[in-house]
Design an enzyme around this catalytic site. Sequence first.
Site, PDB file in Angstrom:
ATOM      1  N   HIS A 164       1.159  -1.219   0.252  1.00  0.00           N
ATOM      2  CA  HIS A 164       0.238  -0.169   0.163  1.00  0.00           C
ATOM      3  C   HIS A 164       1.497   0.928  -0.338  1.00  0.00           C
ATOM      4  O   HIS A 164       0.690   1.506  -0.812  1.00  0.00           O
ATOM      5  CB  HIS A 164      -1.352   0.386   1.316  1.00  0.00           C
ATOM      6  CG  HIS A 164      -2.425   0.879   0.656  1.00  0.00           C
ATOM      7  ND1 HIS A 164      -1.457   1.863   1.961  1.00  0.00           N
ATOM      8  CD2 HIS A 164      -3.140   1.132   0.624  1.00  0.00           C
ATOM      9  CE1 HIS A 164      -3.372   2.859   1.301  1.00  0.00           C
ATOM     10  NE2 HIS A 164      -3.669   2.142   0.580  1.00  0.00           N
ATOM     11  N   GLU A 195       0.960   4.044  -2.874  1.00  0.00           N
ATOM     12  CA  GLU A 195       0.935   5.208  -2.331  1.00  0.00           C
ATOM     13  C   GLU A 195       2.788   5.783  -1.680  1.00  0.00           C
ATOM     14  O   GLU A 195       2.863   7.177  -1.941  1.00  0.00           O
ATOM     15  CB  GLU A 195       0.029   5.751  -1.465  1.00  0.00           C
ATOM     16  CG  GLU A 195      -1.621   5.283  -2.160  1.00  0.00           C
ATOM     17  CD  GLU A 195      -2.400   5.890  -0.815  1.00  0.00           C
ATOM     18  OE1 GLU A 195      -1.950   6.342   0.045  1.00  0.00           O
ATOM     19  OE2 GLU A 195      -3.221   5.382  -1.268  1.00  0.00           O
ATOM     20  N   HIS A 227      -7.694  -2.181  -3.727  1.00  0.00           N
ATOM     21  CA  HIS A 227      -6.313  -1.416  -4.466  1.00  0.00           C
ATOM     22  C   HIS A 227      -6.337  -2.894  -6.399  1.00  0.00           C
ATOM     23  O   HIS A 227      -5.716  -2.499  -6.577  1.00  0.00           O
ATOM     24  CB  HIS A 227      -5.299  -1.750  -3.332  1.00  0.00           C
ATOM     25  CG  HIS A 227      -5.712  -0.027  -2.817  1.00  0.00           C
ATOM     26  ND1 HIS A 227      -5.367   1.145  -3.180  1.00  0.00           N
ATOM     27  CD2 HIS A 227      -5.267   0.543  -1.666  1.00  0.00           C
ATOM     28  CE1 HIS A 227      -5.576   1.654  -2.409  1.00  0.00           C
ATOM     29  NE2 HIS A 227      -5.452   1.720  -1.659  1.00  0.00           N
TER      30      HIS A 227
END
Length: 286
Positions: A164, A195, A227
């Site tokens: 993530h 990210e 995601h």
Amino acid sequence: MGSPALAPAAESGAESPKAGVLLVAFGTSVPEALASMKAVDAEFKAAFPGQPVVWAYTSQIIRKKIAAEGHPVGGISDGLAQLAKDGVKVVRVQSLHVMAGEEFSALERAVLIDLQKNPGRFDSVFLGRPMLESKKDAQELIQAIREDVKSLRGKDAALVLMGHGQSHGRADLTFEGTRAVFHDADKRVFMATVEGARSVDDLLVELKAAKVKKVVIEPLMLVAGDHAHNDLAGDEDDSWASKLKAAGFKVETNLKGLGQIAGARAILVRHAREAADDLTKEPKKQ
């Protein structure tokens, strides 16, 4: 269970004080992702028999959405209140985050605020750390992932994992350390984040330099949620699958969350068992 709702407690016999578990995740509204949640729920109920296992989702948006769909899961204060109602005096709060980033800091803060508002409600509240903290954790996890994906990879495919990450860089260094341990275990394992600092563009450069032809891609996340379905495997041009295919790689997608891998769940259970950080007490200085 339709979703990992706030499950009623099984009575825990004569043991005293009564113990219970609060599992805390960001949450998901993707139906396919619930397989991970259900597997984690079953794992903890088996590991802590007779103890209530309650869930909390930290995302208000997800809680609101799934409540409207008839599958309510509360927040941290709701979960602690449920355990208190069940007569629990010793709580194990287990983070289901992969690394200690922004979400884990918010979790800890939320528990502490709730304890301040309700002094004396619990005798002890132990906080279990996220999945990846130590070298041992990372070694156990990559072994479990490699075993799980072995048949899909075959002899020549590299494994690409999507973490993530966080835009301010929290957990970047934990991610890099994990990447190093994973790479030591298997030179054909590659990682990047949605990210964080290490992007899919960095990944493409690395894969080309390693002369990789075929990849299996999967999320390094508790669930294969939004995601995984969109950023990783989506049909849009900017998804990882699309970018990899456009760069000439043969791509196999494995939409499986870490919660569906037994070895990953075992790490979370171990962290819950080993947790010695009692948030109701002052930290002990050695």
